[in-house]
Design a protein around this motif. Sequence first.
Motif, PDB file in Angstrom:
ATOM      1  N   TYR A 192       0.973  -1.445  -0.223  1.00 13.15           N
ATOM      2  CA  TYR A 192      -0.086   0.127   0.159  1.00 13.15           C
ATOM      3  C   TYR A 192       0.439   1.287  -0.101  1.00 13.15           C
ATOM      4  O   TYR A 192       0.637   1.893  -0.736  1.00 13.15           O
ATOM      5  N   GLY A 193       1.914   1.354   1.006  1.00 13.33           N
ATOM      6  CA  GLY A 193       3.167   2.210   0.930  1.00 13.33           C
ATOM      7  C   GLY A 193       3.649   2.426  -0.352  1.00 13.33           C
ATOM      8  O   GLY A 193       3.852   3.595  -1.002  1.00 13.33           O
ATOM      9  N   MET A 196       1.324   4.256  -2.662  1.00 10.93           N
ATOM     10  CA  MET A 196       1.453   6.014  -2.735  1.00 10.93           C
ATOM     11  C   MET A 196       2.539   6.986  -2.599  1.00 10.93           C
ATOM     12  O   MET A 196       2.436   7.393  -3.003  1.00 10.93           O
ATOM     13  N   ALA A 197       3.562   5.767  -2.316  1.00 10.80           N
ATOM     14  CA  ALA A 197       4.811   6.487  -2.674  1.00 10.80           C
ATOM     15  C   ALA A 197       5.019   6.749  -4.572  1.00 10.80           C
ATOM     16  O   ALA A 197       5.095   7.907  -5.315  1.00 10.80           O
ATOM     17  N   ARG A 200       2.577   9.696  -5.668  1.00 11.89           N
ATOM     18  CA  ARG A 200       3.957  10.865  -5.901  1.00 11.89           C
ATOM     19  C   ARG A 200       4.311  11.247  -6.428  1.00 11.89           C
ATOM     20  O   ARG A 200       4.288  12.445  -7.237  1.00 11.89           O
TER      21      ARG A 200
END
Lengths: 207, 207, 207, 207, 207, 207, 207, 207
Positions: A192-193, A196-197, A200
């Motif tokens: 998930y992270g 998200m990165a 960005r």
Amino acid sequence: ERLGFPEVVFGAGKTLEVLTEILQAYQAKGLNALATKVQPEKGKQLLNTFPNAFFEEVSGIFMLEQPQQNKKPGPQVAILSGGSSDAYVVNEAFHTLNFLGCGAKRFNDIGIAGIHRLLAKVEELKSFSVLIVVAGFEGALPTAVGGLLPQPIIAVPASVGYGVSAGGQVALNAMLSSCANGVSVVNIDNGYGAAMAALRIVKALTR
Amino acid sequence: ERLGFPEVVFGAGKTLEVLTEILQAYQAKGLNALATKVQPEKGKQLLNTFPNAFFEEVSGIFMLEQPQQNKKPGPQVAILSGGSSDAYVVNEAFHTLNFLGCGAKRFNDIGIAGIHRLLAKVEELKSFSVLIVVAGFEGALPTAVGGLLPQPIIAVPASVGYGVSAGGQVALNAMLSSCANGVSVVNIDNGYGAAMAALRIVKALTR
Amino acid sequence: ERLGFPEVVFGAGKTLEVLTEILQAYQAKGLNALATKVQPEKGKQLLNTFPNAFFEEVSGIFMLEQPQQNKKPGPQVAILSGGSSDAYVVNEAFHTLNFLGCGAKRFNDIGIAGIHRLLAKVEELKSFSVLIVVAGFEGALPTAVGGLLPQPIIAVPASVGYGVSAGGQVALNAMLSSCANGVSVVNIDNGYGAAMAALRIVKALTR
Amino acid sequence: ERLGFPEVVFGAGKTLEVLTEILQAYQAKGLNALATKVQPEKGKQLLNTFPNAFFEEVSGIFMLEQPQQNKKPGPQVAILSGGSSDAYVVNEAFHTLNFLGCGAKRFNDIGIAGIHRLLAKVEELKSFSVLIVVAGFEGALPTAVGGLLPQPIIAVPASVGYGVSAGGQVALNAMLSSCANGVSVVNIDNGYGAAMAALRIVKALTR
Amino acid sequence: ERLGFPEVVFGAGKTLEVLTEILQAYQAKGLNALATKVQPEKGKQLLNTFPNAFFEEVSGIFMLEQPQQNKKPGPQVAILSGGSSDAYVVNEAFHTLNFLGCGAKRFNDIGIAGIHRLLAKVEELKSFSVLIVVAGFEGALPTAVGGLLPQPIIAVPASVGYGVSAGGQVALNAMLSSCANGVSVVNIDNGYGAAMAALRIVKALTR
Amino acid sequence: ERLGFPEVVFGAGKTLEVLTEILQAYQAKGLNALATKVQPEKGKQLLNTFPNAFFEEVSGIFMLEQPQQNKKPGPQVAILSGGSSDAYVVNEAFHTLNFLGCGAKRFNDIGIAGIHRLLAKVEELKSFSVLIVVAGFEGALPTAVGGLLPQPIIAVPASVGYGVSAGGQVALNAMLSSCANGVSVVNIDNGYGAAMAALRIVKALTR
Amino acid sequence: ERLGFPEVVFGAGKTLEVLTEILQAYQAKGLNALATKVQPEKGKQLLNTFPNAFFEEVSGIFMLEQPQQNKKPGPQVAILSGGSSDAYVVNEAFHTLNFLGCGAKRFNDIGIAGIHRLLAKVEELKSFSVLIVVAGFEGALPTAVGGLLPQPIIAVPASVGYGVSAGGQVALNAMLSSCANGVSVVNIDNGYGAAMAALRIVKALTR
Amino acid sequence: ERLGFPEVVFGAGKTLEVLTEILQAYQAKGLNALATKVQPEKGKQLLNTFPNAFFEEVSGIFMLEQPQQNKKPGPQVAILSGGSSDAYVVNEAFHTLNFLGCGAKRFNDIGIAGIHRLLAKVEELKSFSVLIVVAGFEGALPTAVGGLLPQPIIAVPASVGYGVSAGGQVALNAMLSSCANGVSVVNIDNGYGAAMAALRIVKALTR
Ligand SMILES: Nc1ncnc2c1ncn2[C@@H]1O[C@H](COP(=O)(O)O)[C@@H](O)[C@H]1O
Ligand SMILES: Nc1ncnc2c1ncn2[C@@H]1O[C@H](COP(=O)(O)O)[C@@H](O)[C@H]1O
Ligand SMILES: Nc1ncnc2c1ncn2[C@@H]1O[C@H](COP(=O)(O)O)[C@@H](O)[C@H]1O
Ligand SMILES: Nc1ncnc2c1ncn2[C@@H]1O[C@H](COP(=O)(O)O)[C@@H](O)[C@H]1O
Ligand SMILES: [Mg+2]
Ligand SMILES: [Mg+2]
Ligand SMILES: [Mg+2]
Ligand SMILES: [Mg+2]
Ligand SMILES: [Mg+2]
Ligand SMILES: [Mg+2]
Ligand SMILES: [Mg+2]
Ligand SMILES: [Mg+2]
């Protein structure tokens, strides 16, 4: 919703009751919602309450709405992994990107134990804007990828292994110590992270 | 002397006085002797007492007699390393093998950050009987070597790195977790032990 | 198949479906296949799909074909262990060697708590080409073996113990710190890796 | 030079002699070169051999040519830090970016102990393409930044602290656990790696 | 003085001034006193103030009065160690026992790398009432002793080693995991504590 | 049987089949036998095969013969513990001592949170020859006992606690660091080992 | 009862039988009693024996008497937490304070991922005398609170997270490293201890 | 200045130049300033620039103005410690409290190895409003104090010890695991933080 990132619910430590309440609040507002790391039993019970929702058991991803299968426009994200044991992390990243409206493609089973498998994909990989690289055991895949491709790389250690590599700490530390240039890393199992990165960066590319 | 292995003296934790006594006992018996991990200052002072001895500061290897430069007969050992920072371990293995009468050759600076450097050596490496592979940071070199060459491989983690890889624990654990087949490992910085493990194999090959 | 090593499947982190698919692909090509660390329940279910396969519950070894009971020709491998609790590791090494066509014999229950048990086997052990030594708790058996026998030794820490020795980390570190000459080590519980390391030596001996 | 990244020399573990040789080889080819983590004494001695070179003692950055002070064109990188103790990491990233031809600006002393200091900079920070965020102690600054700004964020833990936070491991783990969306992380004190990760993004933006 | 144990001063963390004051207070009362882990420089300076005192640099033991060389009556304590590197711990135990009025004898350099050296001492060791066993690296000596002799055994891990065994933690954990019966353990390098544990047993034997 | 210590079987890692075989071998020779850390389910099934045996579920102690209830002659061992959560360790020590023919008495629930409970027992405790002291959480009981009583003390950390004290490592380390004189320590949860260490002292007292 | 603190029973490691006995003893004396960390199954069975008792499954709190719902007089305690996953710790503190006769109010779901949620509560929080702050993952909430409010703050790390933050150790260490002034910390998941620390302050305020 | 807490400068990681600048800025505004953990050499050099300043070498405390020796009004803080080795932490807390205008008194050398020394102070200690308790080694002093006195207790682990207790981690974990009621803890060696936590309570008492 902060900074254009939709709220995401951390599902692992919440009871069925709490999760249901939170998801119903989203539904009442006519919004889609994403919950991560929802355990199988809990996910199945949620499907009873939300019969039109999407739940994938391998990754524990739960979404109020079905993922969209059409190819997304804009910069694409490649998700690479060493073996089929890493699928739960790969899929968490994949479904999250889908939820966020980012195009993504999975490249499984190209670990460096058979380096030709990775080499055979290098040409195709050049067309992707961001590379998410998942690996367990000694976590060497991001180093190899970093030596072959110039794009932004987000490495994700998977808690796949046993003995000293059980739990993913060795893969994490190896990735942080990588002698390849400019690999950055997220928490163990944090597909998930990584998504998200990647988002960005994708946002920066389309701004 | 046990099992045909000469006694080796662990130099790090001994005072100059104790080391001198032990080495004089060997000398009195007309024997050569090897001491490992002798700190620079101590090594230089030993040279005062044993002016014909050999001391190499990088590795801390001290021998009563000069190493023999002639090519040794029999099975040869290759010592590979990722970079010049690993030289202290490489040299400990190299001088120990020399002391043991084993032929050895060093291949430095062929880490996987530039995989072509390793690939360029594969043909030459095929002629060696045992491969000692030294690496610091994320310790990925033995995995790459293990995927390219079929010989016995002894991996040696070097305490080269910083942050999470300081002290060599990440390299050690990555080597133990290697997805390459049949890589075995010795203690961090243990070039001496790797040479001894190679000697066991060389002896088996010449028995 | 790389370098003459057959592909081996890591069974622990794969679903029944994935394992079945992989094994069926081997079967379709008329090949035998080895999967390691297959959990009991999964192994039993695989036997339904592959009724002629071999599954040993203690070690979690699964093979498409029955192991061959005839004595293998060529260099032989001895597998020593301290006690009956280490059997799951011993058997993983034993069945892997069998799959690889290497002759192997098990010497159980000769831990140093009763040093005479090991001493009584020294003569017989001299005829083996490679020694795999498995131990849990404080992992002292490889040191004792290394002081008594000159062959190549591959030490395998077993995750047998409790308190500080739970998980096998103490046995691993003790083996890496061994004051015996030239003992090399594989990951905790990695009987498969020890067999592969032995195979590299056996191949060198028969080249 | 791989993938358009210049070679960078890891200075910490190399002797003065080895460093001098490597740098002279670059000089002979008419190339600039960057060495990181060069200890003060070694750096000063290198300046004797390379009198036109640049050496900054705080970060240990050594370059054969003087950094260019003109504002670089293209996407800009902001480097944020909590306090003046983090300067050695901030400067390593800053000088590396300069060497790579990337524009960069430092924002020191805006840790969350005084959240208004960060808030006062948010408007200015919006114009940067990538954010490098350095923090020691509990490493909470990247979380705060991640909640306020949408750009790609590369977090760098600094080994600043004492007791449980000595060595930077707490800051590292806190950053990996960040509840802010899409923060990725590099090794403790790895300002150089953060600059390289930023470069990968900057390159994507200008492709 | 509690329970018949004399007060012992922990010297490592005290300034010269504080140590001097404490020792003068003992002297003023006409008492002998023992300080442990006094660093060389501090010990030498104390000798200026207390010219009749005893200071042994290897162990850091400082006593106001000279040790008594006559053989003590009563139960005797044997102190065994694997190698000469362990001397600083052996001597701390030895001089503490002397201070306490207990007879003690040292048996150095009988590590299990050469098991015959220990076996040659078994007969003599049978006459001692308590065995203190010091070892560094993998800490296997107490296990071997425990399998050969029936007396109370107090194991002391020494911080002798490198890589994974640096600091003595491996030796400590191996001793705690010993498969020998009834070995108990004190802190790393705690020769003083082992002497005190022996004294408790000696007192019980003479009560 | 070595040195007068009966063989004891480590029950945790053995299958029911293996345990049954071993115990039947003892029975066939007309001997009693002790197995430790036998899990409840396995212990109950063993009782089916050995209907006259003794099995205590709390400690996992299994004996072929019923423990003898008569007061044993000779030196007595006191087993102290902080609270009722430690009972599984206390009982392992108690039943082992019984099996070994040593007299023992339990003093439960006298932790230092209510120091008067310990003080109230000091007089009675003076008549025991050896003190086994069990504690979980911060493991401070042995320090308190060591300051009040002069006998040999064997400290046993219990894996009772949560958060930082889960698993017993804090209690272990606190006991090893005790500022009380001459406390020695066995592995976490090792009530059996403490009994054996006590037996070594009791034997010395009755020799 | 010591110092005016009622006795509290640690429920996790006690059998149903032991807990029942202890609680019956309190009941027999006409006293209320509190047990913490009682597992769900055990708690439900206790309710059969004590039908008028209070058991809350989320926190594992068991009390012989129903909590009093009336607002308590005197200084009030606020319990803050980052998210609903921390509820088990929050409730342990809340019900313990209730048992102790302290007024308390819960402020859930105000983690720093959405700093406005905390800011919106600052005014109300000013009226509380003590602040208990619970957080999992990177544990940054106490730092934020410490920068905004001047009252005594007791931080409680929750074992909520995964990867490096699993088990609560990162949250604990981040809280101990907090750059906010004067935050003190209790054990992971120790809501009970935080309540007791608050009680000490409340007592001082009302003395 | 936030919330009435003066800014405090962390001196350990700052160069002499940076510290001088910061302190001059305070001086220019006519303010006193406090810097913590200033190393001896740096502190002495600062005294050259600020000849009227106060520097205490043991604790590394530096203040622009001399501490005030008059007894402060209001609630008093007691600082207890086990031994003279803990003085550097005790003094950091003491001088910080002085700087903050809080009355404080030191009670050294009352560790539980001689419990009577603590008992002798209990009456006097009852008059203090807050207790700061410093201890190294096994860190048991706060538990003992917590069982004897009802005030708020802030425990500070000191990095005093060796072997397993080197660095203060054992003392920290023991304090966090304390079975005494309501002890809260700050970082290892954090005398400054303990003083700040005490100040929060003192402020609440005088509000
Ligand atoms: N798998 C995950 N890993 C890390 N953070 C997450 C995950 N899923 C959700 N979150 C974050 O957790 C927060 C929500 O926490 P909660 O309120 O407990 O659901 C949001 O800030 C999310 O960004
Ligand atoms: N660098 C080294 N690493 C590990 N063991 C060593 C090393 N050098 C010597 N030894 C072994 O240490 C033993 C000698 O120890 P000592 O008697 O203390 O000199 C011998 O058994 C050697 O095999
Ligand atoms: N080397 C040592 N290791 C552990 N404890 C010690 C040591 N030397 C002295 N002590 C103990 O430390 C206490 C004295 O501490 P102090 O008052 O700081 O000198 C006494 O209880 C001694 O028993
Ligand atoms: N010894 C110390 N331990 C922990 N924090 C400190 C210490 N000394 C100062 N600080 C905090 O560090 C911050 C100042 O950091 P800096 O700007 O780097 O001087 C302030 O928030 C102080 O409260
Ligand atoms: Mg993988
Ligand atoms: Mg390397
Ligand atoms: Mg074993
Ligand atoms: Mg900072
Ligand atoms: Mg030794
Ligand atoms: Mg207890
Ligand atoms: Mg939280
Ligand atoms: Mg202390």
